[in-house]
Write a protein that holds these residues in place. Structure first.
Motif, PDB file in Angstrom:
ATOM      1  N   TYR A   1       0.830  -1.211   0.000  1.00  0.00           N
ATOM      2  CA  TYR A   1       0.000   0.000   0.000  1.00  0.00           C
ATOM      3  C   TYR A   1       0.859   1.252   0.000  1.00  0.00           C
ATOM      4  CZ  TYR A   1      -4.288  -2.562   0.192  1.00  0.00           C
ATOM      5  OH  TYR A   1      -5.322  -3.385  -0.143  1.00  0.00           O
ATOM      6  N   GLY A   2       2.039   1.148   0.604  1.00  0.00           N
ATOM      7  CA  GLY A   2       2.956   2.287   0.595  1.00  0.00           C
ATOM      8  C   GLY A   2       3.398   2.610  -0.814  1.00  0.00           C
ATOM      9  N   ARG A   3       3.782   1.562  -1.553  1.00  0.00           N
ATOM     10  CA  ARG A   3       4.288   1.757  -2.921  1.00  0.00           C
ATOM     11  C   ARG A   3       3.193   2.304  -3.829  1.00  0.00           C
ATOM     12  NH1 ARG A   3       5.359  -3.334  -4.870  1.00  0.00           N
ATOM     13  NH2 ARG A   3       6.287  -3.701  -2.843  1.00  0.00           N
ATOM     14  N   TRP A   4       1.971   1.843  -3.630  1.00  0.00           N
ATOM     15  CA  TRP A   4       0.879   2.214  -4.524  1.00  0.00           C
ATOM     16  C   TRP A   4      -0.021   3.303  -3.934  1.00  0.00           C
ATOM     17  CZ3 TRP A   4       1.553   0.760  -9.285  1.00  0.00           C
ATOM     18  CH2 TRP A   4       2.289  -0.389  -9.548  1.00  0.00           C
ATOM     19  N   ALA A   5       0.498   4.035  -2.977  1.00  0.00           N
ATOM     20  CA  ALA A   5      -0.348   4.999  -2.252  1.00  0.00           C
ATOM     21  C   ALA A   5      -1.014   6.015  -3.183  1.00  0.00           C
ATOM     22  CB  ALA A   5       0.472   5.717  -1.187  1.00  0.00           C
ATOM     23  N   ALA A   6      -0.245   6.536  -4.169  1.00  0.00           N
ATOM     24  CA  ALA A   6      -0.798   7.582  -5.043  1.00  0.00           C
ATOM     25  C   ALA A   6      -1.911   7.013  -5.909  1.00  0.00           C
ATOM     26  CB  ALA A   6       0.306   8.172  -5.913  1.00  0.00           C
ATOM     27  N   LEU A   7      -1.661   5.826  -6.489  1.00  0.00           N
ATOM     28  CA  LEU A   7      -2.668   5.205  -7.341  1.00  0.00           C
ATOM     29  C   LEU A   7      -3.894   4.831  -6.509  1.00  0.00           C
ATOM     30  CD1 LEU A   7      -3.547   4.023 -10.048  1.00  0.00           C
ATOM     31  CD2 LEU A   7      -2.386   1.899  -9.421  1.00  0.00           C
ATOM     32  N   TYR A   8      -3.628   4.238  -5.328  1.00  0.00           N
ATOM     33  CA  TYR A   8      -4.741   3.841  -4.472  1.00  0.00           C
ATOM     34  C   TYR A   8      -5.593   5.059  -4.107  1.00  0.00           C
ATOM     35  CZ  TYR A   8      -7.860   1.891  -1.312  1.00  0.00           C
ATOM     36  OH  TYR A   8      -9.050   1.520  -0.758  1.00  0.00           O
ATOM     37  N   ASP A   9      -4.919   6.165  -3.817  1.00  0.00           N
ATOM     38  CA  ASP A   9      -5.640   7.377  -3.425  1.00  0.00           C
ATOM     39  C   ASP A   9      -6.565   7.829  -4.550  1.00  0.00           C
ATOM     40  OD1 ASP A   9      -6.279   9.427  -1.647  1.00  0.00           O
ATOM     41  OD2 ASP A   9      -4.839  10.790  -2.602  1.00  0.00           O
ATOM     42  N   ALA A  10      -6.051   7.797  -5.794  1.00  0.00           N
ATOM     43  CA  ALA A  10      -6.872   8.216  -6.938  1.00  0.00           C
ATOM     44  C   ALA A  10      -8.092   7.298  -7.076  1.00  0.00           C
ATOM     45  CB  ALA A  10      -6.029   8.211  -8.211  1.00  0.00           C
ATOM     46  N   LEU A  11      -7.865   5.981  -6.960  1.00  0.00           N
ATOM     47  CA  LEU A  11      -8.989   5.034  -7.070  1.00  0.00           C
ATOM     48  C   LEU A  11      -9.984   5.240  -5.929  1.00  0.00           C
ATOM     49  CD1 LEU A  11      -7.083   1.745  -7.986  1.00  0.00           C
ATOM     50  CD2 LEU A  11      -8.594   3.081  -9.481  1.00  0.00           C
ATOM     51  N   ALA A  12      -9.427   5.452  -4.742  1.00  0.00           N
ATOM     52  CA  ALA A  12     -10.272   5.573  -3.544  1.00  0.00           C
ATOM     53  C   ALA A  12     -11.162   6.812  -3.599  1.00  0.00           C
ATOM     54  CB  ALA A  12      -9.391   5.626  -2.297  1.00  0.00           C
ATOM     55  N   ARG A  13     -10.703   7.830  -4.330  1.00  0.00           N
ATOM     56  CA  ARG A  13     -11.482   9.075  -4.372  1.00  0.00           C
ATOM     57  C   ARG A  13     -12.307   9.231  -5.637  1.00  0.00           C
ATOM     58  NH1 ARG A  13      -9.652  12.414  -0.184  1.00  0.00           N
ATOM     59  NH2 ARG A  13      -7.715  11.594   0.667  1.00  0.00           N
ATOM     60  N   TYR A  14     -11.809   8.699  -6.771  1.00  0.00           N
ATOM     61  CA  TYR A  14     -12.435   9.064  -8.049  1.00  0.00           C
ATOM     62  C   TYR A  14     -13.088   7.905  -8.796  1.00  0.00           C
ATOM     63  CZ  TYR A  14      -9.675  13.128  -6.897  1.00  0.00           C
ATOM     64  OH  TYR A  14      -9.134  14.191  -6.218  1.00  0.00           O
ATOM     65  N   THR A  15     -13.047   6.677  -8.274  1.00  0.00           N
ATOM     66  CA  THR A  15     -13.786   5.583  -8.921  1.00  0.00           C
ATOM     67  C   THR A  15     -15.263   5.986  -8.977  1.00  0.00           C
ATOM     68  OG1 THR A  15     -12.260   3.921  -8.098  1.00  0.00           O
ATOM     69  CG2 THR A  15     -14.451   3.154  -8.693  1.00  0.00           C
ATOM     70  N   PRO A  16     -15.904   5.836 -10.152  1.00  0.00           N
ATOM     71  CA  PRO A  16     -17.313   6.239 -10.245  1.00  0.00           C
ATOM     72  C   PRO A  16     -18.165   5.575  -9.148  1.00  0.00           C
ATOM     73  CG  PRO A  16     -16.445   5.718 -12.418  1.00  0.00           C
ATOM     74  CD  PRO A  16     -15.368   5.351 -11.426  1.00  0.00           C
ATOM     75  N   GLY A  17     -18.953   6.367  -8.474  1.00  0.00           N
ATOM     76  CA  GLY A  17     -19.865   5.851  -7.448  1.00  0.00           C
ATOM     77  C   GLY A  17     -19.249   5.737  -6.063  1.00  0.00           C
ATOM     78  N   ILE A  18     -17.931   5.890  -5.965  1.00  0.00           N
ATOM     79  CA  ILE A  18     -17.286   5.642  -4.666  1.00  0.00           C
ATOM     80  C   ILE A  18     -17.632   6.744  -3.647  1.00  0.00           C
ATOM     81  CG2 ILE A  18     -15.062   6.779  -5.160  1.00  0.00           C
ATOM     82  CD1 ILE A  18     -15.264   3.419  -3.435  1.00  0.00           C
ATOM     83  N   GLY A  19     -17.799   7.971  -4.170  1.00  0.00           N
ATOM     84  CA  GLY A  19     -18.116   9.082  -3.255  1.00  0.00           C
ATOM     85  C   GLY A  19     -19.457   8.862  -2.581  1.00  0.00           C
TER      86      GLY A  19
END
Ligand SMILES: C[S@@+](CC[C@H](N)C(=O)[O-])C[C@H]1O[C@@H](n2cnc3c(N)ncnc32)[C@H](O)[C@@H]1O
Length: 246
Positions: free
Chosen positions: A15-33
């Motif tokens: 999760y440390g290595r992929w933090a930036a990508l994970y953050d983008a998915l966690a915030r901007y995946t359609p419907g996630i908000g």
């Protein structure tokens, strides 16, 4: 505090290595908000309440929790992966009542005394807030990573005590009519998004292991709750279960 669950070092470096990508998915995946908003609402918090998020990751839920408890409430996010916590901390820097601390969600750095709980931050980077009582615990996409999710959920129920709410959001196999396609896509996602040296990734059927853990967590919550709420989203793959603790 060193985290204790199996494969935690691998999980942290993944999760440390992929933090930036994970953050983008966690915030901007359609419907996630809207899902995060639903999860925060399901905690049935009042303004001024205190809520703890276990495995808060990059902090995508924290603004929704802050909205529920208002400026007079307290929000605490706990995670054991430093780079995701750094992102979480930056994202909530504008709020002085949202705290992000490093710790193990299976042994949360919180002492749930009857009348007063103290949060001991494992990181000196954030001052330890004093918690008077915990009204809600949220864990989204976390219990599938725990070796003993039922025990963790039981501990979380003890933290909030009678009248408090625990809400779990997870992805698991769907029994929706499009299930074969959805489940195949989900299976690929499970393998790709699981830290490579955790037991889950190398299980013969990682999806089955994930499903079992999610179900065990839900059973534990239902056992402790007088009233539970259950919703599914994303063609049945995403489940939200909330329980008011007896
Ligand atoms: C899939 S991410 C979910 C993050 C966040 N809850 C969200 O919805 O975006 C799982 C997170 O759980 C954290 N985690 C897993 N096991 C943990 C444990 N035992 N203690 C603390 N954090 C843990 C990982 O570091 C990671 O940030």
């Amino acid at each position: 505090m060193p985290p204790s669950n199996g494969g935690s070092g691998a999980a942290q470096s993944f999760y440390g290595r992929w933090a930036a990508l994970y953050d983008a998915l966690a915030r901007y995946t359609p419907g996630i908000g809207s899902l995060r908003e639903r999860a925060a609402a399901a905690l049935e918090l009042d303004r001024g309440d205190t809520v703890v998020e276990m495995g808060c990751g990059t902090g995508a839920n924290l603004p929704y929790l802050r909205e529920q408890v208002g400026a007079e409430g307290t929000v605490v996010g706990i995670d054991f992966t430093r780079p995701v916590l750094d992102r979480a901390r930056k994202s909530v820097a504008e709020y002085d009542n949202v705290h992000v601390v490093r710790g193990d969600a299976t042994q949360p750095p919180i002492d749930a005394a009857d009348s007063a709980s103290d949060l001991q931050a494992a990181d000196a980077a954030d001052p330890s807030p004093n918690l008077q009582a915990i009204d809600g615990v949220l864990a989204t996409f976390v219990v599938g990573m725990l070796d003993d999710p039922a025990a963790a959920v039981d501990d979380w129920c003890n933290l909030v005590g009678p009248g408090g709410n625990v809400v779990l959001v997870d992805a698991a196999s769907s029994d929706h009519r499009s299930a074969p396609i959805v489940n195949a896509a989900f299976r690929a996602l499970v393998v790709l998004s699981t830290p490579p040296t955790t037991r889950l990734r190398y299980d013969r059927d990682p999806q089955a292991t994930l499903d079992q853990r999610v179900e065990a967590a839900r059973d534990a919550l239902r056992e402790r709750s007088g009233a539970t709420a259950h919703e599914t989203h994303a063609l049945g793959v995403v489940r939200l279960t909330g329980g008011r603790i007896d």
